[in-house]
Design a protein around this motif. Structure first.
Motif, PDB file in Angstrom:
ATOM      1  N   GLU A   5       9.160 -15.147   2.580  1.00 52.59           N
ATOM      2  CA  GLU A   5       8.755 -13.896   1.946  1.00 52.59           C
ATOM      3  C   GLU A   5       7.709 -13.223   2.836  1.00 52.59           C
ATOM      4  OE1 GLU A   5       9.663 -14.256  -2.677  1.00 52.59           O
ATOM      5  OE2 GLU A   5       7.818 -15.295  -2.115  1.00 52.59           O
TER       6      GLU A   5
ATOM      7  N   LEU B 183       6.442  -9.015   4.451  1.00 56.57           N
ATOM      8  CA  LEU B 183       6.643  -7.569   4.468  1.00 56.57           C
ATOM      9  C   LEU B 183       6.047  -7.002   5.737  1.00 56.57           C
ATOM     10  CD1 LEU B 183       3.793  -5.919   3.600  1.00 56.57           C
ATOM     11  CD2 LEU B 183       4.393  -6.850   1.374  1.00 56.57           C
TER      12      LEU B 183
ATOM     13  N   ILE C  18      10.762  -4.268   3.495  1.00 55.91           N
ATOM     14  CA  ILE C  18      10.854  -5.586   2.862  1.00 55.91           C
ATOM     15  C   ILE C  18      12.208  -6.235   3.139  1.00 55.91           C
ATOM     16  CG2 ILE C  18       9.220  -4.959   1.035  1.00 55.91           C
ATOM     17  CD1 ILE C  18      11.682  -4.732  -0.862  1.00 55.91           C
TER      18      ILE C  18
ATOM     19  N   LEU D  78      12.312 -10.433  -0.950  1.00 52.19           N
ATOM     20  CA  LEU D  78      11.357  -9.795  -1.865  1.00 52.19           C
ATOM     21  C   LEU D  78      12.067  -9.017  -2.967  1.00 52.19           C
ATOM     22  CD1 LEU D  78       8.403  -8.621   0.417  1.00 52.19           C
ATOM     23  CD2 LEU D  78       8.577 -10.646  -1.036  1.00 52.19           C
TER      24      LEU D  78
ATOM     25  N   TYR E  38       9.365  -7.200  -5.018  1.00 52.65           N
ATOM     26  CA  TYR E  38       8.995  -5.786  -5.081  1.00 52.65           C
ATOM     27  C   TYR E  38       9.400  -5.223  -6.438  1.00 52.65           C
ATOM     28  CZ  TYR E  38       9.493  -0.743  -4.201  1.00 52.65           C
ATOM     29  OH  TYR E  38       9.426   0.628  -4.283  1.00 52.65           O
TER      30      TYR E  38
END
Length: 311
Positions: free
Chosen positions: A183, A185, A246, A250, A258
């Motif tokens: 995970e 970003l 992303i 996510l 998100y």
């Protein structure tokens, strides 16, 4: 902004909600001369940059950051750790307990930074040959879950697309090799539009493969109507230089996700000029003259909301 919630999702329970932001603060230099400043930010010369001007700039930027109230905020165009700490201190009760500033290459003027309400577990950097700024990975611990945040500030639009392609290729290869299934970003100022315009944006779209929900990385700009997709303006040109990207991890119902349609361009009346564009830090004579002691940045912050899942 951190919120615990009791919102039941299908078969899932949200545990913690948090906001992420990125903000190019436009040349946050200190008032000391070390030889790497832009001409107009050399202190106490004809342009009028000084401790007093710095304090006004910090107060103005801190006002925006406090109002954004993000739990994690990446900043672009920060000269050094000292001025980052001054900015954080100006937030008063909203100061962040965890900060990151990278080890800059020699003779580099500005870099990226991070303010966080979550503990920083570790950091690392990707540096490109003959490129000033790095791409920096900050690993955060959020509700007993790990999130890698990659902070970006790619070469400006006036530079050759080949330079941004170098950033994109380096980052894409690293994600494929090191971040598969994790995970993470990506955020910051990529100096690229969300769609290719002639050759501009090829690094972001074609190499990094950032786009709609079918792409390798989802570009959150696609959550907004097309006429609202901009965070920067120069003259009549409005553009999406800033991005939050992303991976599919996510939005898979596990760990951290998100919250769909939560992307926001943050702007308040005090941040706007007479055209409703960002009221940038004011220097007379098209930026070659004297600091006026007013304004903020030529970028708006963008924000997005995420949540952890209880199981």
């Amino acid at each position: 902004m951190i919120r615990f919630c009791l919102l039941f999702l299908p078969l899932l329970l949200c545990a913690l909600e948090f906001k992420v932001a990125t903000y190019n603060v436009e040349n946050l230099f200190d008032a000391k001369s070390d030889g790497n400043e832009y001409e107009e930010y050399i202190p106490n010369n004809k342009h009028g940059w000084s401790d007093a001007m710095l304090q006004i700039k910090i107060t103005n930027i801190a006002r925006v950051i406090a109002d954004v109230n993000a739990d994690i905020i990446a900043l672009e165009e920060v000269e050094n750790r000292a001025v980052l700490e001054k900015l954080n201190a100006a937030l008063g009760s909203k100061a962040y307990p965890y900060t990151f500033y990278p080890n800059k290459k020699e003779r580099v003027n500005i870099e990226t930074a991070l303010l966080s309400r979550f503990p920083i577990e570790k950091t690392s950097s990707l540096f490109m040959k003959d490129q000033a700024r790095g791409i920096h990975r900050v690993t955060l611990k959020i509700d007993n879950k790990t999130l890698d945040v990659f902070i970006n500030h790619w070469p400006a639009q006036k530079e050759k697309e080949d330079e941004r392609l170098m950033y994109a290729t380096t980052l894409h290869n690293f994600l494929i090799k090191e971040e598969k299934g994790k995970e993470y970003l990506l955020l910051g100022d990529f100096n690229s539009p969300y769609q290719v315009q002639k050759d501009w944006g090829m690094g972001l779209v074609n190499v990094l493969n950032a786009g709609d929900k079918n792409a390798f990385l989802y570009n959150l700009w696609y959550d907004l109507p097309q006429d609202q997709r901009y965070s920067h303006s120069y003259g009549k040109q409005k553009s999406t230089l800033d991005h939050i990207l992303i991976p599919k991890t996510l939005s898979d119902g596990k760990g951290i996700d998100y919250i769909p349609s939560s992307l926001t361009v943050f702007k308040k009346p005090y941040m706007l000029d007479d055209k409703n564009d960002p009221k940038r830090w004011q220097i007379s004579d098209r930026g070659r003259g004297v600091h006026q002691g007013e304004g903020f940045s030529d970028h708006f912050p963008i924000t997005a909301t995420f949540h952890t899942l209880a199981f």
